[in-house]
Structures are given as structure tokens and as C-alpha cells.
Design a protein around this motif. Structure first.
Motif, PDB file in Angstrom:
ATOM      1  N   GLN A 349       0.761  -1.145   0.031  1.00 14.96           N
ATOM      2  CA  GLN A 349       0.029   0.054   0.195  1.00 14.96           C
ATOM      3  C   GLN A 349       0.855   1.172   0.080  1.00 14.96           C
ATOM      4  O   GLN A 349       0.606   2.264  -0.308  1.00 14.96           O
ATOM      5  CB  GLN A 349      -0.932   0.012   1.367  1.00 14.96           C
ATOM      6  CG  GLN A 349      -2.072  -1.223   1.087  1.00 14.96           C
ATOM      7  CD  GLN A 349      -2.755  -1.395   2.481  1.00 14.96           C
ATOM      8  OE1 GLN A 349      -2.366  -0.697   3.540  1.00 14.96           O
ATOM      9  NE2 GLN A 349      -3.564  -2.202   2.687  1.00 14.96           N
ATOM     10  N   THR A 353       3.773   7.106  -3.990  1.00 12.71           N
ATOM     11  CA  THR A 353       4.882   8.381  -3.880  1.00 12.71           C
ATOM     12  C   THR A 353       5.037   8.438  -2.551  1.00 12.71           C
ATOM     13  O   THR A 353       4.454   7.844  -1.300  1.00 12.71           O
ATOM     14  CB  THR A 353       4.010   9.820  -4.245  1.00 12.71           C
ATOM     15  OG1 THR A 353       2.881   9.836  -3.401  1.00 12.71           O
ATOM     16  CG2 THR A 353       3.728   9.816  -5.573  1.00 12.71           C
ATOM     17  N   THR A 355       6.517  11.175   0.889  1.00 12.69           N
ATOM     18  CA  THR A 355       6.603  12.342   1.365  1.00 12.69           C
ATOM     19  C   THR A 355       7.903  12.569   2.138  1.00 12.69           C
ATOM     20  O   THR A 355       8.467  11.715   2.774  1.00 12.69           O
ATOM     21  CB  THR A 355       5.580  12.770   2.258  1.00 12.69           C
ATOM     22  OG1 THR A 355       5.325  11.830   3.281  1.00 12.69           O
ATOM     23  CG2 THR A 355       4.373  13.190   1.198  1.00 12.69           C
TER      24      THR A 355
ATOM     25  N   THR B  42       6.036  15.513   6.502  1.00 18.21           N
ATOM     26  CA  THR B  42       4.896  14.566   7.320  1.00 18.21           C
ATOM     27  C   THR B  42       5.028  14.542   8.832  1.00 18.21           C
ATOM     28  O   THR B  42       3.859  14.384   9.398  1.00 18.21           O
ATOM     29  CB  THR B  42       5.490  13.094   6.706  1.00 18.21           C
ATOM     30  OG1 THR B  42       5.138  13.403   5.184  1.00 18.21           O
ATOM     31  CG2 THR B  42       4.315  12.176   7.239  1.00 18.21           C
ATOM     32  N   GLN B  84      -2.499  10.172   2.077  1.00 15.27           N
ATOM     33  CA  GLN B  84      -1.951  10.102   0.590  1.00 15.27           C
ATOM     34  C   GLN B  84      -2.490   8.713  -0.172  1.00 15.27           C
ATOM     35  O   GLN B  84      -2.791   8.866  -1.085  1.00 15.27           O
ATOM     36  CB  GLN B  84      -0.523   9.693   0.782  1.00 15.27           C
ATOM     37  CG  GLN B  84       0.148   9.767  -0.931  1.00 15.27           C
ATOM     38  CD  GLN B  84       1.917   9.482  -0.380  1.00 15.27           C
ATOM     39  OE1 GLN B  84       2.313   9.742   0.791  1.00 15.27           O
ATOM     40  NE2 GLN B  84       2.622   9.555  -1.608  1.00 15.27           N
ATOM     41  N   HIS B  85      -2.639   7.800   0.720  1.00  9.96           N
ATOM     42  CA  HIS B  85      -3.213   6.388   0.177  1.00  9.96           C
ATOM     43  C   HIS B  85      -4.510   6.415   0.671  1.00  9.96           C
ATOM     44  O   HIS B  85      -4.739   6.335   2.100  1.00  9.96           O
ATOM     45  CB  HIS B  85      -2.470   5.288   0.611  1.00  9.96           C
ATOM     46  CG  HIS B  85      -1.045   5.172  -0.052  1.00  9.96           C
ATOM     47  ND1 HIS B  85      -0.868   5.206  -1.450  1.00  9.96           N
ATOM     48  CD2 HIS B  85       0.081   5.911   0.301  1.00  9.96           C
ATOM     49  CE1 HIS B  85       0.423   5.228  -1.688  1.00  9.96           C
ATOM     50  NE2 HIS B  85       0.880   5.810  -0.471  1.00  9.96           N
ATOM     51  N   ASP B 163      -2.615  15.217   2.031  1.00  4.06           N
ATOM     52  CA  ASP B 163      -1.143  14.491   1.804  1.00  4.06           C
ATOM     53  C   ASP B 163      -1.022  14.353   0.499  1.00  4.06           C
ATOM     54  O   ASP B 163      -1.422  13.233   0.237  1.00  4.06           O
ATOM     55  CB  ASP B 163      -0.804  13.495   2.910  1.00  4.06           C
ATOM     56  CG  ASP B 163       0.592  13.310   3.145  1.00  4.06           C
ATOM     57  OD1 ASP B 163       1.352  13.804   2.140  1.00  4.06           O
ATOM     58  OD2 ASP B 163       0.996  12.223   3.538  1.00  4.06           O
ATOM     59  N   GLU B 164      -0.102  14.948  -0.366  1.00  3.22           N
ATOM     60  CA  GLU B 164      -0.170  14.593  -1.776  1.00  3.22           C
ATOM     61  C   GLU B 164      -1.501  14.170  -2.201  1.00  3.22           C
ATOM     62  O   GLU B 164      -1.606  13.151  -2.707  1.00  3.22           O
ATOM     63  CB  GLU B 164       0.955  13.177  -1.656  1.00  3.22           C
ATOM     64  CG  GLU B 164       2.211  13.556  -1.383  1.00  3.22           C
ATOM     65  CD  GLU B 164       3.125  14.510  -2.495  1.00  3.22           C
ATOM     66  OE1 GLU B 164       2.651  14.662  -3.413  1.00  3.22           O
ATOM     67  OE2 GLU B 164       4.154  15.011  -2.137  1.00  3.22           O
ATOM     68  N   GLY B 167      -1.418  13.035  -6.136  1.00  5.60           N
ATOM     69  CA  GLY B 167      -0.467  11.779  -6.947  1.00  5.60           C
ATOM     70  C   GLY B 167      -1.187  10.955  -7.783  1.00  5.60           C
ATOM     71  O   GLY B 167      -0.631  10.461  -8.895  1.00  5.60           O
ATOM     72  N   ILE B 194       0.073  19.162   1.594  1.00  5.23           N
ATOM     73  CA  ILE B 194       1.721  18.746   1.311  1.00  5.23           C
ATOM     74  C   ILE B 194       1.849  18.309  -0.025  1.00  5.23           C
ATOM     75  O   ILE B 194       0.862  17.504  -0.247  1.00  5.23           O
ATOM     76  CB  ILE B 194       1.833  17.446   2.372  1.00  5.23           C
ATOM     77  CG1 ILE B 194       1.515  17.745   3.723  1.00  5.23           C
ATOM     78  CG2 ILE B 194       3.280  17.036   2.172  1.00  5.23           C
ATOM     79  CD1 ILE B 194       1.588  16.798   4.626  1.00  5.23           C
TER      80      ILE B 194
END
Lengths: 355, 501
Positions: A349, A353, A355, B42, B84-85, B163-164, B167, B194
Motif C-alpha cells: 500500500q 509516492t 513524502t 509529514t 496520501q493513500h 497529503d499529496e 498523486g 503537502i
């Protein structure tokens, strides 16, 4: 330095698992009302307490090491070869038959028998690999099911065409092999035979092979990430056949070693009932497929088994205490596999990308 | 100020992740937090969201000092985070995912209808309509992002950390997201974003805070700065501007004619249809397109990882159709794969082993890997590309994405081939790594190597390519020369509009 450390890590893992198993065993001993220290003293004595017991333990470990090495190689390549049992039996059978019927002086026959064992075990395993590559049949299932075919076939062979009719005992076994073809005992009057040396040499060779050769490299990468391997030009199908062939060869060698070094004939059920192959798989799992670790884990597992016999001889604690320890070991191993599997999924997972 | 973080310092053992960082956020403000990998962005946000405790420093919300022991207490203070995910349950509906934890009930039972109504209303209120009954796994990434934001809004957040956020999105979805952020900000919501992508920052942010090595290097109003100044602050030095030399075009190194891959089992839509493509020595041909329009299949077809149904592929004049991967590589192909973890590396193997792939046939004698030479070679790449790899025996999973990408790129550059595929060569890596990889790609081009660049980042395509080919639904939708190409023209072709030859 760090290479030493990495090797050490491979050796330490089985030890940790065994320690946890022993703690669980201690609880079991307390529950049945035995003395923990006394029981473990007896277990130690039964496994390593005298030169006789030590060689006994090492003798028992010989087929476990070899079967474990075969499984370790396949695991490293990413293939679950669960067929060590059947490969070992067929290896043992063909070694016995070669030893009985191949002409020539003793050492030639011995060599031919060992090679026959390796080739038969290897081909049986290769067959499963071929079924996977050709027809997409799941390797885990085919190797597992081919065990039954192999053991029942071997049983038939020594119950009918090649049954020993010379003795009075009506057992499903082949005739006895001539003494000149036996694997020599290492010490007078002890069970330990030259197969143990073969096993240790094999472990070192496999370790070297995996670490240093290009083929070992390709096998490791294939097991680690098959897509990465194919991207880099590794041929999966070809590597799988090779890995399975060699893997089965180790199991076949284990069977041949037992027949030529301990039993001196092929006796139906003698290889399977001792659970050598499954102990070998467990040793591999304990050591995370590290060849040297597998050898060490195999010796420890065998010590546990021979030690338990000592416990039963000399105390009121039943043999089953060893089973408890083994069961906990298995649990611990499967928990660790579950953990790495979970980590891998979690890692997946994180792939995008950063950070 | 709505939020003030003052003098935040965070140590992990003897590593300092944040050193006396100040950060604040006003109501209705969009504040971007930028910096390279490992700059401490982060960590700072994890502290704000209650996932970490600062070693020293204070956090104030609406002037009151707060201390969050966990994300739940941060949420109670109106702080929400979109990771982000995405953290959604793929098999649940949009509504179920949004109301989770605070489900409306009727008679003690979860009331799905009410939940759907609530979600529908929420979406309308914030100008982000969603279908509450849709199953999340069937929603495109842009919609999932929207669900994540609505979830945070449903939980009552006034401060939203993203967060991102872009992407995984297509250019169109990115545009929508940025518009949504702006309109939410007008309604009084505050955002912390971010990101790596400076042009997005310039488009949406009011203020920008730059971190480098855990320290604050500046907080600037977006009107007073530009992307170049920001990247200087992030990297701490001038970036080398890419300069291409005039190169005499060489022979065709890649010649694809009429390439086609049929759909699964010969049925369904073709994955690739009648692709004609030529790459000559000394040029960068960029393949643009929203990911999933046949680029992956094209790369795999050329590199031998996927069988081809129709057409021919020639590498340096040799037909390579049906050849094994290894033989194609030996014929002169280097390949930076599109997904570094899926194709490009083995995570639990060492730096050395990962560097060796593809070189293990040359670095060997009688089947034995030449250990010393292999180590020397990989060490050389590490030095040359400034890869932070620890030791050669370090596991690859301990490397950051940018460092791993540099290692993979170095490994492929070292093949000295006449042709190189660079697929998403800088996805998710920081500016420093991007600069290194771009410079090297151009250097290869200048040396007469043919480069096939596949990227979903238009800026990257425009910056590097001499020619641009746009793919749409498995076909080539158009071709542009670098000087004719604009972002608008490419975008149009990417979305299937207005085909041209």
C-alpha cells in the motif's frame, strides 16, 4: 561484517523459535505435574547427553536436513514444494532397487544408487513443475497430491513385484542390500552414517550456490519479486523447472541416504511415518529458507524428538510434551509467516509516492 | 489565527525531524507545505494530527494551547486529514464510507437511506456532488478523493490536511480538485496541502511554507514568489537548468509498425491498435496520455514482457518480436520501469542485489557473480547519483522512493544501450532526484541515445521531449513537435478530443 551479521540472523531465528517452544513446553510439564528442570535435563541427555545419543540425534537429523534444503531452495525461488515426502520415498525406492540390481563393485553401485535416488526424486518434483508451467496446475496442490501416488506406488512395489520373500517376516519390504553397498557408519556401533556428512556439505554448497552464483541470484530474485525478475530477463518457467528438479533431488537424496545408510532396504512406510519430510519443511520455515539455518533447525528438531524419547524412558512425563513444543514451534512459525505476509501487504500500500 | 504551531521540535533518537518550526493557518486559507523527501513535512503534520508528540513546542487552535494524544482528539478540535493513500473500504458504498463512525440510526439500526440523504446534502452544500449509493471500488480515483474530503467534512473538520492529494489523479481530476479546494476555502474551510508539485501549489495556495532538513526555510505569500524560487528554497541551491544540445539525429533505434494487442482472450476492446512509432538516436520521444490508455502495454510489448498479436517491433534494425526479455536487453534495451516496486525492484533484497539485475550476466565468470566488481559498480552509481542508500547490504525497502528511483535509473543508464525506455522516471520523487534523472536522460540523448519517455506528467513531457506522441484508448491520437506543443493541445488529445495526424 554485515555479511556475518546477516548470516547470523539466519541462524538466530530458529533458536528464538525453539526458546519460545521450550517455554510453552515448560508450562505443559507443570500442568501434568512434572519437574521442568528434571524433564529438560532428561531431554537434553536424551538428545546430547552422551556420544551415543548425540550421534543418534545427528543420524535422525540427516534426512531432515536434506529434505529441508530441497524445500528451502524451492521456497527461495517462490515455489511451494510440498512434495518432499513423495520425492523422498521414490528416491529411497529407486536407490534400493538400484542397489539390489545394478551390477558392479560395491562403491560403484553405491554411487549409482545415490544418483538414482537424486534423479528419481528430482524428476518426480520436476513433473509437478512441468504440470504448472504447461497446464497452470497449482504447484502446492499437485506436489501435495503426488505424495499419495508416490507412497502408494512405492508400497505396491515392495508389497508385490519386489517383495522380500527370503525372510520369514511377511512385510512390505525389499530384500536387504549387500553390505558392500552400504553407506559407511561414521563410528563403530553408532547409527550415524556418511549421509550426515553429505547433508552438511550439501547445506554449505547450497548456501554458496544461492549467495555466489548467477543462477542462485536469479532464483533469489524470482522468489523475492517475480515481476522484477522477469523484467530483468529471468526466465520464470525455466527457473521453476530447475528449482523443482534440484529441490526434488535433495529430497530423493534424503530417501537414498536413509535406505543406504540406516535401513539397508526399502521398507514401506518407514520414511513417511518418521515424518522426515514434514520436519524438513518445518526446519526450512523456522530458518526462513536459509540453508545453514535449515541444517541447524533440522538438528534442533531432531534433538527435540530424540530428547523426548529420553524423557519418556526416564520420567513420568509423557512423550507428548515434545509434541506440545513442536506444535508451539509450528504456531510460532506460522505466526511469523503471517506477519511477513501482512508486512508485505502493508508495504504494497505504501508503493506510491513518498513524502 | 486559526492554528498556530510554534517552535515545534521533534527528535527521533539522535535524528532531528523538525527543528524549531513555526507554522500557522488562517481561516479560509490554503497553506501549502513543500519540501523534499525527508524534509519533515509529514512529521509536522503527524504532530498536528496527534499521531506523534512534539519533543518541544506548542500547538494552538483558536488561540488555545492544545495537545492531541491521538487523531480522535485532533478530529474533535476540527482537524481532519486525508492521507496520501486513501483509507476507504472499497466494497462499501460512498455513503457508508463517509458516515462511518457516526452513522445515523433509526431504532438502533444503521439507517442507510438517511445516510445517503445526508451525504447527498453534504455534497451539494460543498459543491462536490457524489452518488451516495455507488460502491467505492467502482469510483474513479478523483471521486474517491472527493469521498475522502467529504468524510473529513462530515466529521466536522474546519482544518483539512491533504497529503499529496494529486498523486493518483488525472490532469482533469486535478483541476476539479483544485477548484473544489478553492471553493471550500471561500466557504471558510482551511487547508494544509503537502505536495511536491509546485505548479499546483502556485495555482491553489495562498501561502507556502518550505521545509528543508527539518528546518523552516521560508513562509511566502503565493503572490510574492514563483516555482523557481520555491525549488531553490527546497533544494538549497540553484537548480541546473536543462539545456539540450543540437544533435544530429541518428538511425532509427526503435521502429514499431502496426503494433496491436487484442483484448483479453481475443475479445473485447483491443489494448493496442495499429501503433506506428519511431525513435531515432539523439531524440527524446515523449508519450503523453492519461495512464491506462495503452502506455503500459506498449512498454511491455517493446521490452518483451507481453506477447504481441500484430505488427512488428524492431530494435536497432533487428526484429525483436517474440524474443525473450534477456535477448532483447542484450540487443540494446535499457528500461526504467513505470512502477519501481512492482517491476523495478525486489523490496526484501539488498541494494547490491537490486543493482545487479540485468548486469549479472556480464558481471560473472563461470556462473559465479564477480562480487568485488559488482560492489564497485553499484558503489560508483551511489556516489555518482548521490544516492542515500546506507550500505550495499541495506535492504531496498529502507530506501526512500527517490533514492530507489535513482538507483534504478543508474542501473539502467549503466547499460550503455542505444535505446532507453524511461517510464514515469520521476513519479513521486523529490526535486533533487528529478533533476538528477532528467539531466542524465538529456545527457544520454545528447550522446546519441534514443529515449522513449512515457509520462503522465505533462510538464515532464514538455520539458524533455523533442517530439510528443499522445495516446488515447490504445491508439495514437496525435503527434506534435516540441515547439508546437502546448499543454492545452496535449490535454485535448489526451481526453480524446479533436484528433489530428
Amino acid at each position: 561484517m554485515s555479511i556475518i551479521k546477516q548470516n547470523l540472523r539466519g541462524l538466530i531465528q530458529p533458536l528464538i523459535a525453539v526458546v519460545i517452544g521450550l517455554i510453552a513446553g515448560a508450562i505443559a510439564i507443570l500442568v501434568v505435574g512434572g519437574s521442568v528442570t528434571e524433564t529438560y535435563m532428561e531431554m537434553w541427555k536424551g538428545a546430547f547427553g552422551s556420544f551415543y545419543f548425540l550421534t543418534n540425534t545427528l543420524a535422525r537429523s540427516t534426512p531432515i536436513i536434506l529434505a529441508g534444503l530441497g524445500v528451502a531452495l524451492a521456497f527461495r525461488a517462490g515455489f511451494f514444494n510440498m512434495g518432499a515426502d513423495g520425492q523422498m520415498v521414490l528416491g529411497g525406492l529407486s536407490a534400493a532397487l538400484t542397489a539390489l540390481y545394478f551390477p558392479g563393485p560395491g562403491w560403484v553401485v553405491l554411487l549409482a544408487s545415490i544418483i538414482a535416488g537424486i534423479i528419481t526424486g528430482g524428476l518426480w518434483s520436476f513433473f509437478a513443475g512441468w504440470l504448472d508451467a504447461k497446464f497452470g496446475m497449482n504447484l502446492l496442490i499437485t506436489t501435495l497430491l503426488l505424495n499419495y501416488i508416490a507412497t502408494l506406488f512405492a508400497g505396491y512395489m515392495v508389497a508385490y513385484p519386489f517383495m522380500d520373500k527370503t525372510g520369514s517376516a511377511a512385510m512390505a519390504q525389499s530384500e536387504m542390500i549387500e553390505q558392500s553397498v552400504w553407506l559407511p557408519k561414521l563410528f563403530q556401533g553408532m547409527g550415524l552414517h556418511a549421509g550426515f556428512i553429505i547433508a552438511i556439505v550439501a547445506a554449505v554448497l547450497l548456501h554458496f550456490f544461492m549467495k555466489k552464483t548467477t543462477m542462485g541470484y536469479e532464483i533469489r530474485m524470482l522468489g523475492s519479486n517475480p515481476l522484477f525478475a522477469s523484467y530483468g530477463g529471468v526466465r520464470r518457467g525455466r527457473m521453476m523447472m530447475i528449482a523443482m528438479l534440484v529441490s526434488g533431488g535433495f529430497a530423493g537424496l534424503a530417501g537414498a541416504g536413509e535406505v543406504l545408510g540406516t535401513q539397508y532396504r526399502f521398507l514401506d512406510g518407514s520414511l513417511t511415518s518418521a515424518n522426515y519430510a514434514w520436519s524438513g519443511i518445518m526446519a526450512t520455515l523456522l530458518a526462513n529458507s536459509h540453508p545453514l539455518g535449515t541444517a541447524l533447525a533440522a538438528i534442533l528438531l531432531s534433538a527435540l524428538q530424540t530428547g523426548a524419547m529420553g524423557v519418556e524412558r526416564n520420567t513420568d512425563v509423557p512423550l507428548e510434551v515434545a509434541s506440545v513444543i513442536q506444535a508451539v514451534l509450528t504456531l510460532f512459525v506460522s505466526a511469523r509467516i503471517g506477519y511477513t505476509f501482512w508486512k508485505r501487504r502493508k508495504g504494497k500500500q505504501k508503493n506510491g509516492t513518498t513524502t | 489565527m486559526l492554528l498556530q504551531m510554534e517552535n515545534i521540535t521533534k527528535h527521533y533518537g539522535n535524528v532531528t525531524a523538525n527543528q524549531a518550526v513555526n507554522f500557522d493557518l488562517g481561516e479560509g486559507e490554503v497553506h501549502a507545505l513543500v519540501g523534499e523527501n525527508g524534509a519533515g513535512k509529514t512529521t509536522l503534520m503527524r504532530i498536528l494530527y496527534g499521531m506523534e508528540q512534539p519533543s518541544s513546542g506548542s500547538v494552538k487552535v483558536k488561540g488555545k494551547v492544545v495537545s492531541f494524544a491521538n487523531p480522535a482528539s485532533a478530529m474533535a478540535s476540527g482537524i481532519g486529514m486525508v492521507h496520501q493513500h486513501f483509507m476507504l473500504f472499497p466494497s462499501f458504498t460512498v455513503a457508508e464510507n463517509i458516515v462511518i463512525g457516526r452513522e445515523p440510526t433509526a431504532g438502533g439500526v444503521f439507517d442507510r437511506k438517511q445516510a445517503a440523504a445526508l451525504v447527498e446534502k453534504l455534497g451539494q452544500q460543498y459543491g462536490m456532488p457524489v452518488d451516495p449509493w455507488a460502491v467505492v471500488s467502482e469510483c474513479p480515483m478523483g471521486m474517491q478523493q472527493r469521498v475522502e474530503i467529504l468524510k473529513v467534512l462530515y466529521q466536522g473538520a474546519d482544518i483539512i490536511i491533504l497529503d499529496e492529494p494529486t498523486g493518483a489523479l488525472t490532469p482533469l481530476e486535478v483541476k476539479e480538485l483544485l477548484a473544489n479546494i478553492k471553493s471550500l476555502a471561500l466557504q471558510g474551510k482551511s487547508f494544509i496541502i503537502i505536495t511536491h508539485k509546485l505548479h499546483e501549489v502556485m495555482e491553489v495556495a495562498d501561502r507556502i511554507t518550505v521545509l528543508r532538513d527539518g528546518r523552516l526555510t521560508g513562509t511566502l505569500a503565493a503572490t510574492d514568489t514563483d516555482a523557481e524560487q520555491l525549488s531553490r528554497l527546497m533544494v538549497g541551491r540553484e537548480l541546473v537548468s536543462l539545456e539540450k544540445q543540437q544533435v544530429e539525429l541518428g538511425e532509427a533505434v526503435l521502429e514499431v509498425k502496426g503494433l496491436g494487442i487484442r483484448g483479453p482472450k481475443g475479445k473485447g476492446k483491443a489494448l493496442l491498435k495499429d501503433i506506428h512509432l519511431q525513435v531515432r538516436g539523439g531524440e527524446v520521444v515523449g508519450i503523453a496520455g492519461i495512464s491506462g490508455n495503452g502506455q503500459s502495454e506498449l512498454i511491455q510489448a517493446i521490452s518483451g514482457l507481453r506477447p504481441v498479436d500484430d505488427g512488428t517491433v524492431q530494435l536497432a534494425g533487428v526484429d525483436i518480436k517474440g524474443m525473450a526479455v534477456r535477448d532483447i536487453r542484450e540487443q540494446g534495451l535499457a528500461h526504467i520501469p513505470e512502477d519501481r516496486y512492482l517491476w523495478g525492484a525486489a523490496k526484501d533484497a539488498t541494494v547490491l542485489d537490486n543493482g545487479l539485475m540485468g548486469h549479472h550476466h556480464t558481471l560473472q565468470r563461470k556462473g559465479l557473480v564477480k562480487g568485488k566488481e559488482a560492489r564497485a559498480k553499484v558503489s560508483e552509481w551511489i556516489r555518482q547519483f548521490g544516492i542515500k542508500a546506507g550500505s550495499l547490504d541495506n535492504k531496498i525497502q529502507n530506501l526512500s522512493g527517490g533514492n530507489l528511483q535513482k538507483l534504478i535509473a543508474a542501473r539502467e543508464f549503466a547499460h550503455d544501450s542505444h535505446f532507453i525506455i524511461a517510464a514515469e522516471p520521476t513519479r513521486g520523487v523529490d526535486i533533487g532526484a528529478m533533476e538528477t534523472i532528467h539531466t542524465e536522460l538529456i545527457r544520454k540523448r545528447d550522446a546519441g541515445v534514443g529515449v522513449l519517455l512515457v509520462s503522465s506528467e505533462l510538464t515532464e513531457i514538455l520539458q524533455l521531449s523533442d517530439r510528443i506522441v499522445v495516446m488515447y484508448e490504445g491508439e495514437i491520437a496525435g503527434e506534435l513537435s516540441a515547439k508546437d506543443a502546448t499543454e492545452e493541445k496535449i490535454s485535448l488529445l489526451m481526453s480524446g478530443g479533436n484528433r489530428q495526424a
